[in-house]
Scaffold this motif. Structure first.
Motif: not given
Lengths: 972, 114
Positions: A723, B2, B5-6, B45, B48-49
């Motif tokens: 990400m 990030e 979320l991870s 994800a 990318r966010l």
């Protein structure tokens, strides 16, 4: 051109006969034989027409373009050698058909027999005429498969099944070796075309892989032609009906191996390795086969071993490889086919008319069947190599080659004595066959009184024996030119013509022949009685049989070893399997990413919003709570699962994925309702399971916890690293973003991808959904609920139900009023789909939720009296619309699922998007509605079924129920 | 964002895998649902966010792809949601049928031998 078509027709004819024969009724004996026979006669006519160009030295070719883009063609070719062989196959095939017509009993399913026999002929002819070496192997394996079916034709008998299986395993395995050899050969030669391969002998012999190719090639040929030590399948295959033996084990199947040896001798031959491997094996098989044949008591067993030894003779000749040897080999292929087919048929007649094939019981049959006896005696004399018969000529040529000097190795020097010894045995077993069966005292206690067979059963034998005599007396006039033609097409066009004559003067081969004759007669006179009294098989060696070794190997490798491996490595429990899957997935990721996965030098990212963190605090708590409570508190776990789903849905909405958020929300609702409906059928779990507190259970949980934590951490690490990397420029996503409006006519890119750019994927996906819907429906139709769930239903009394209905009054009224509102909502989601979040899928789920609410609000019966949903039709129509929308593009000459987009001006409404993709989306919509409603209704109906069951039970007087129950118990 | 979320993906996946290895069929079905959330979020994800940049295009004109979220993972996840719903439904019915046939809710159809 005509010749090209003729050759294709020739390849097709036997298969055509097989198809026609297989469609006939099981009692149509005559029709099946006539059809097959006439088509084979057509084949012979074609061969006669082709003889002209072939005799002129031409190679006739016919090609069917199969997959031209891959260079795959079905190509057939025919030269002199192939012509001779195909004529032999067709000729003996016709005789075998006539014979089989009278041999098979009225009760046998005859069309199947003819169909197999003709298909086998087709495979054999295809193998002979193949112009491509890979195709050759395909036909080769086809002959193995069909011989399995033919040998096992009387599948009621254990011997037939065993023999068929053994033949298939041995020859099929050899075929695989041959395939490998051909693939390597094709690589070396640079082409799989037979002509090209045959022309590249130099390159092949110089290649470092030559020994490997030769080994694999010979394995294929030797297994097929029953060379030692792979010979044992041939006696086993004698369980076949005699016409099959007469065809497969004289003229066709076993000759395929020697055909290939001769065909490829210019490519692979002329080396010392070839000579030792091929001639050595051939001589060993010749000698041992003729020796073993002497000790068989079974007529067909004797003939089988004799066949093995004659194949050894041909193999040895192919190994020698000189011009004379190849000519002799081809000559002997023909001669052996002719006399051995007639002998098999004669043995079949004897078996048919007396009921036994045991030579110890047969005796003096000359009195009862003088014609058959005479024919068999002539054929056996040809087998022994008596002068003036065809067998004598080719054997004489073999002796001449054996006596000749070739390369001076010890094997070459000993060929003459080995050949003479084998000749002695051949004379002895032929003599034994004649003397015991046809002469001596009248037989006693035979199962049937012997007599001459039907005249037409004898005709094929007569024809074959006549051929033996004619060829034996006038070889130069009959077969001479054809044989020279065949040898020339194998070895090269500049071969000098060799005359085949009976008399060459008194020379070494003639002396060897007479030594063999005299020695054989002596051997039989001295040992004849002792052999008859001995066991079935040679002295001392009869205990050691290759077949036993094969059977033991088969048992170990196909039964014992797999079983023990399965016991050690396998499990029937789901948990270890799932654990293995998880661990494998983890290790695959770990191995790939270890050392490669590192943070980007300048990571990108969004600033943390505390609300997002708080939201996921709740989400994570929900997930862990669900994991914790799923065993004892299912309902609570379900609620928590919904919580985690809701947070996921909010995340999609937060992170610019409105389509996902809508879909996730709707699917979440439906999933929760489904699981709620399912909860009712779970067993009660009130008390804690005592064993769960013991140490082994705790250890198991600890191990699983470690696996889960490690995997979760790994996934989180990978996700974080990915990400924070900067996005890849010019990705496929950018292309979709740029072209969604211009190419797909929609502004919502996700929807355009699904219904236009990647519509075929979506088509597959909705098909899966339809399949799942129907599977769910089918499973629930046959489902019988657990008894305790039914009892539970009993306990719920009337007052409780009424109370519940009163409590739900207000919600149920609201739910009823929601119905039209939800339909409008579904329409809204559907129509905006192409430009804004929504689409056929979410609209479909919305509509099914509308139906679902009605089911929740009311009694199932109440709702079904007023509202009819036919889910299977919804699904079918949906799939049809989607498919037709895709096929519509064919009309305009575009590929499947090409979409067209346009805006249409409607009065009052204004501009609306009207893409053909919307029709496809309509199909998706209808299918989704159907599938979801089907699943939910099928689950909801379970309760109804139980209620119906109970009503039926209470309607009956109690004693009747008791009696019915007792009856049921008794029936079990 | 990030990191959160991870971590969330990790926790969802760990809970799901733990449940997947449990002996009761209902535990397995809940585990599958949790695991599918984790995997869907993971795939999503990979694009990318992006905040406030849904892939809804203007009607024609120049398009700057950097200004929008990546639509490909979204399309993939949309398919994944549908398929995971279908598998959940199928598994639920198999679970019910197995329960009716075997009389218990152990994944092997019989209780672990003591």
């Amino acid at each position: 051109m005509i010749e090209e078509n003729l050759i294709l027709i020739l390849a097709l004819l036997p298969f055509l006969a097989a198809v026609i024969a297989s469609t006939l009724s099981t009692t149509a004996h005559g029709a099946a034989a006539w059809v097959s026979g006439l088509l084979l006669v057509c084949g012979l006519v074609i061969l006669a027409v082709l003889h002209g160009p072939i005799a002129a030295g031409e190679v006739v070719r016919g090609t069917i373009r199969w997959i031209p883009s891959l260079g795959l063609n079905l190509s057939f070719r025919m030269d002199g050698f192939v012509w001779l062989f195909v004529t032999l196959v067709f000729g003996i095939g016709i005789l075998v058909l006539i014979y089989a017509r009278y041999y098979l009993s009225k009760t046998d399913p005859v069309p199947r027999f003819y169909a197999f026999l003709m298909a086998f002929t087709g495979a054999m002819v295809g193998m002979l005429m193949s112009g491509n070496i890979v195709m050759l192997v395909v036909f080769w394996e086809l002959t193995s498969l069909l011989s399995f079916l033919l040998v096992g034709y009387w599948h009621q008998g254990q011997a037939a099944r065993d023999g068929a299986r053994m033949a298939l395993i041995v020859t099929g395995a050899g075929g695989l070796c041959l395939l490998l050899a051909m693939l390597i050969l094709g690589q070396i030669a640079g082409s799989y075309d037979l002509d090209r391969v045959l022309a590249s002998g130099e390159a092949v012999r110089a290649d470092p892989l030559y020994a490997l190719v030769l080994g694999l090639f010979l394995l294929g040929c030797f297994t097929k032609s029953a060379q030692m030590p792979f010979h044992f399948w041939l006696p086993g295959a004698m369980a076949a009906p005699t016409p099959v033996s007469a065809f497969l084990h004289s003229a066709t199947m076993v000759k395929a191996g020697v055909f290939l040896l001769i065909r490829f001798s210019p490519v692979l031959g002329q080396t010392e390795l070839w000579f030792f491997a091929v001639t050595g094996t051939g001589m060993l098989t010749l000698l041992l086969g003729s020796f073993f044949a002497l000790f068989r008591h079974d007529l067909k067993g004797l003939l089988a071993y004799s066949t093995i030894s004659h194949l050894g003779l041909i193999t040895a000749l192919a190994g020698i490889g000189s011009t004379g040897a190849i000519l002799a080999a081809i000559f002997h292929i023909v001669n052996h086919a002719v006399f051995k087919a007639s002998l098999f048929m004669a043995a079949g007649i004897i078996d048919h008319e007396t009921g036994t094939r045991d030579m110890r019981r047969l005796s003096g049959l000359m009195r009862y069947m003088p014609f058959t006896g005479t024919l068999a005696i002539v054929a056996a004399a040809a087998m022994a190599g008596v002068p003036l018969l065809n067998g004598f000529l080719s054997k004489e040529m073999f002796f001449a080659e054996a006596a000749d000097w070739h390369n001076g190795t010890w094997l070459d020097n000993s060929l003459a004595s080995l050949a003479t010894a084998a000749g002695v045995f051949a004379v002895a077993y032929s003599l034994r066959f004649i003397a015991t069966v046809f002469f001596g005292p009248p037989p006693e206690d035979l199962p049937r009184t012997p007599h001459e067979p039907a005249a037409w059963m004898r005709r094929p034998v007569e024809a074959l024996v006549l051929a033996c005599l004619v060829v034996g007396i006038l070889p130069g006039l009959t077969l001479g030119p054809t044989l020279n033609l065949a040898a020339r097409s194998v070895l090269g066009a500049d071969l000098p013509y060799r005359d085949i004559a009976i008399w060459h003067g008194i020379n070494q081969p003639l002396v060897m022949s007479f030594v063999a004759l005299a020695g054989g007669i002596m051997l039989y006179l001295v040992f004849g009685n002792r052999i008859a009294a001995g066991p079935e098989g040679p002295p001392l060696l009869h205990r050691l049989r290759a077949q036993r070794l094969y059977e033991r190997a088969l048992l170990v490798f196909t039964w014992k070893l797999p079983r023990s491996l399965h016991r050690i490595l396998g499990t029937e429990h789901l948990q270890p399997q799932l654990r293995l899957v998880v661990l494998l997935a983890f290790s695959a990721g770990f191995v790939t990413l270890w050392g490669v996965l590192r943070l980007a030098p300048n990571p990108v990212g969004n600033a943390l919003n505390p609300a997002f963190a708080l939201m996921w605090l709740a989400g994570a708590a929900c997930a862990m709570g669900a994991a914790w409570l799923a065993k004892y508190h299912r309902f609570a776990a379900l609620v928590l699962l919904g919580g985690a789903g809701a947070v996921t849905c909010l995340t999609f909405a937060w992170l610019s994925a409105p389509d996902l958020a809508v879909t996730q929300l709707l699917v979440e609702i439906v999933t929760t309702v489904l699981l709620l409906l399912g909860l009712r059928w779970m067993p009660k779990r009130l008390e804690e399971i005592a064993e769960d507190k013991l140490l082994p259970a705790r250890l198991r949980r600890l191990r699983d916890l470690v696996i889960a934590l490690v995997s979760g951490t790994g996934l989180a690490a990978v996700a974080y690293v990915m990400m924070t990397r900067p996005p890849v420029p010019n990705s496929v996503g950018d292309w979709f973003l740029r072209n969604a409006y211009t190419e797909g006519g929609g502004t919502n890119v996700v929807n355009v991808i699904l219904v236009d750019f990647r519509a075929f994927d979506t088509f597959g996906e909705i098909t899966v959904l339809a399949i799942v819907g129907i599977t769910v429906y089918a499973l629930l139709r046959r489902f019988r609920p657990a008894p305790e769930s039914v009892d539970h239903q009993n306990q719920r009394d009337e007052t409780e139900t009424e109370e519940l209905a009163e409590a739900l009054l207000v919600p149920s009224v609201i739910m009823r009023w929601m119905f039209p509102a939800l339909i409008v909502m579904a329409g809204y989601l559907f129509f905006r789909g192409h430009d804004l979040p929504g689409g056929g899928f979410s609209a479909g789920v919305t509509l099914s939720i509308a139906f679902l609410l009605q089911y929740l609000a009311h009694d199932v019966r109440w709702i079904e009296a007023r509202l009819t949903v036919l889910p299977i039709r919804w699904m079918g129509v949906g799939l049809l619309i989607a498919g037709l929308a895709g096929m519509g593009s064919f009309l305009f000459g575009y590929p499947f699922l090409t979409a067209h987009a346009q805006y249409v001006d409607l009065p009052l409404v204004g501009k609306v998007p009207a893409a053909t993709a919307m029709i496809f989306d309509l199909g998706v919509f209808a299918l989704v509605v159907g599938a979801i409603v089907l699943m939910l209704v099928a689950l909801a109906h379970q309760a109804l079924r139980i209620a119906r069951l109970q009503e039926r039970e209470t309607a009956r007087p109690p004693e009747k129920v008791a009696a019915k129950l007792a009856g049921k118990m008794g029936a079990r | 964002m990030e990191a959160v979320l991870s971590a969330a993906i990790g926790i969802l996946a760990a809970s799901g895998i733990w449940l997947l290895l449990r002996p009761r069929s209902f535990q397995v079905i809940v585990g599958l649902c949790l695991l599918s959330y984790a995997v869907n979020l993971f795939i999503f994800a990979m694009g990318r966010l992006a905040i406030g940049a849904p892939p809804i295009m203007p009607r024609g004109g120049f398009v700057n792809p950097a200004a929008y979220a990546d639509p490909v993972p979204q399309a993939l996840v949309l398919t994944a949601i549908v398929i995971s719903f279908a598998t959940t439904a199928l598994f639920l019915v198999v679970l019910i049928a197995a329960r009716g046939l075997t009389g218990n809710d152990h994944v092997d159809g019989e209780e672990r031998a003591p």
